[in-house]
Scaffold this active site. Structure first.
Site, PDB file in Angstrom:
ATOM      1  N   THR A 297      -7.850  -3.092  -5.417  1.00  0.00           N
ATOM      2  CA  THR A 297      -6.821  -4.116  -5.629  1.00  0.00           C
ATOM      3  C   THR A 297      -7.178  -5.274  -4.705  1.00  0.00           C
ATOM      4  O   THR A 297      -8.332  -5.406  -4.295  1.00  0.00           O
ATOM      5  CB  THR A 297      -5.422  -3.564  -5.276  1.00  0.00           C
ATOM      6  OG1 THR A 297      -5.414  -3.192  -3.890  1.00  0.00           O
ATOM      7  CG2 THR A 297      -5.068  -2.353  -6.134  1.00  0.00           C
TER       8      THR A 297
ATOM      9  N   TYR B 139      -3.456   0.393  11.365  1.00  0.00           N
ATOM     10  CA  TYR B 139      -3.117   0.600   9.954  1.00  0.00           C
ATOM     11  C   TYR B 139      -2.791   2.070   9.700  1.00  0.00           C
ATOM     12  O   TYR B 139      -1.784   2.390   9.065  1.00  0.00           O
ATOM     13  CB  TYR B 139      -4.257   0.135   9.035  1.00  0.00           C
ATOM     14  CG  TYR B 139      -3.970   0.440   7.585  1.00  0.00           C
ATOM     15  CD1 TYR B 139      -2.946  -0.230   6.907  1.00  0.00           C
ATOM     16  CD2 TYR B 139      -4.691   1.411   6.891  1.00  0.00           C
ATOM     17  CE1 TYR B 139      -2.648   0.061   5.585  1.00  0.00           C
ATOM     18  CE2 TYR B 139      -4.408   1.704   5.566  1.00  0.00           C
ATOM     19  CZ  TYR B 139      -3.378   1.031   4.921  1.00  0.00           C
ATOM     20  OH  TYR B 139      -3.087   1.336   3.604  1.00  0.00           O
TER      21      TYR B 139
ATOM     22  N   GLY C 103      -6.073   7.231  -2.135  1.00  0.00           N
ATOM     23  CA  GLY C 103      -7.320   6.953  -1.433  1.00  0.00           C
ATOM     24  C   GLY C 103      -7.756   5.533  -1.785  1.00  0.00           C
ATOM     25  O   GLY C 103      -6.938   4.626  -1.837  1.00  0.00           O
TER      26      GLY C 103
ATOM     27  N   ASN D 278       6.455  -0.628  -2.287  1.00  0.00           N
ATOM     28  CA  ASN D 278       5.019  -0.828  -2.460  1.00  0.00           C
ATOM     29  C   ASN D 278       4.439  -1.876  -1.517  1.00  0.00           C
ATOM     30  O   ASN D 278       3.259  -1.815  -1.182  1.00  0.00           O
ATOM     31  CB  ASN D 278       4.752  -1.227  -3.918  1.00  0.00           C
ATOM     32  CG  ASN D 278       3.349  -1.749  -4.118  1.00  0.00           C
ATOM     33  OD1 ASN D 278       2.383  -1.007  -4.051  1.00  0.00           O
ATOM     34  ND2 ASN D 278       3.228  -3.054  -4.356  1.00  0.00           N
TER      35      ASN D 278
END
Length: 253
Positions: free
Chosen positions: A189, A154, A185, A88
């Site tokens: 966070t 990215y 998508g 993650n």
């Protein structure tokens, strides 16, 4: 120790923390990897008290090959029987056209999103091969499926994760190891806060006028793929908020 172990990187916030809470609630013991020791200790204590599970914490930056490898290998043997690895840890830095990009930002994204994922997978996949079982879940992105303006590097890192996910699935096939890509998508966070280097107003603006996904939505999807029967592997899942149709097309009210 309980019978199942999940190892989660980037475990102190966002999707990682949501996964830690959900897998603990399902009775998994946890190996939690993150950079922020205080937050690691906090979530570890919370989960041990609430769910009576055992938690090992590793304070490490996945970018540091020597440290992350040493930390993982130093785990007691019983903790190396990892059933689920959730790769993650990842981030985005900056949102600039290629000619104005900060090369330090590029290094951070490539080192975290691609190389860090590889360092962790190299160690843990070998444990899984020994036990002839395991499940690797790689957190990708819609940015790994399509490119958007100023997303250049990215997007490149998440395209790399998409390719690595497919490659892992092939390479680990003879060993009975499952591999899954979860590609979200827009998820609210710390992602945008990190991308914009602490600019809260700019970060909030990303999600203004629409209802984004939440970390729990992605954790639920990860639990779904991880809890399928032994003969079922979900190769790839793309999850979007209802208000988002593509990487760059959203409907804001």
């Amino acid at each position: 120790m309980n019978s199942k172990i999940a190892l989660i990187t980037g475990a102190t916030s966002g999707i990682g923390a949501a996964c830690a809470r959900l897998f603990a609630a399902q009775g998994f013991d946890l190996v939690l990897v993150a950079r922020r020791q205080a937050l690691l200790e906090e979530i570890s204590k919370e989960l041990e008290e609430q769910h009576q599970v055992s938690v090992q914490t590793l304070v490490a930056d996945v970018r540091d090959k020597a440290v992350i490898t040493t930390q993982l290998e130093s785990l007691p043997a019983a903790w190396k029987k990892v059933d689920v690895l959730i790769n993650n840890a990842g981030l985005s830095q900056g949102l600039d056209p290629i000619d104005k990009g900060d090369t330090d930002d590029w290094d951070t994204m490539i080192d975290t999103n691609v190389k860090g994922l590889l360092y962790v997978t190299k160690v843990v996949s070998n444990w899984m091969i020994q036990h002839k079982a395991g499940h690797i879940v790689n957190i990708g992105s819609i940015a790994g499926k399509e490119v958007y303006p100023n997303g250049n590097v990215y997007c490149a890192t998440k395209h790399a994760v998409d390719a690595l996910n497919k490659g892992m699935r092939m390479d680990l096939l003879p060993h009975g190891i499952k591999v899954t890509a979860i590609n979200p998508g827009m998820v609210e966070t710390e992602f945008s806060l990190v991308r914009f280097k602490g600019d809260e107003e700019r970060a909030k603006g990303v999600y203004a006028g629409l209802e984004p996904l939440m970390a729990q939505d992605i954790a639920d999807a990860i639990w779904f793929v991880a809890s399928r029967p032994a003969h079922v592997n979900i190769n790839d899942m793309l999850i979007m908020p209802t208000a988002q149709a593509s990487a760059s097309l959203t409907h804001k009210k």
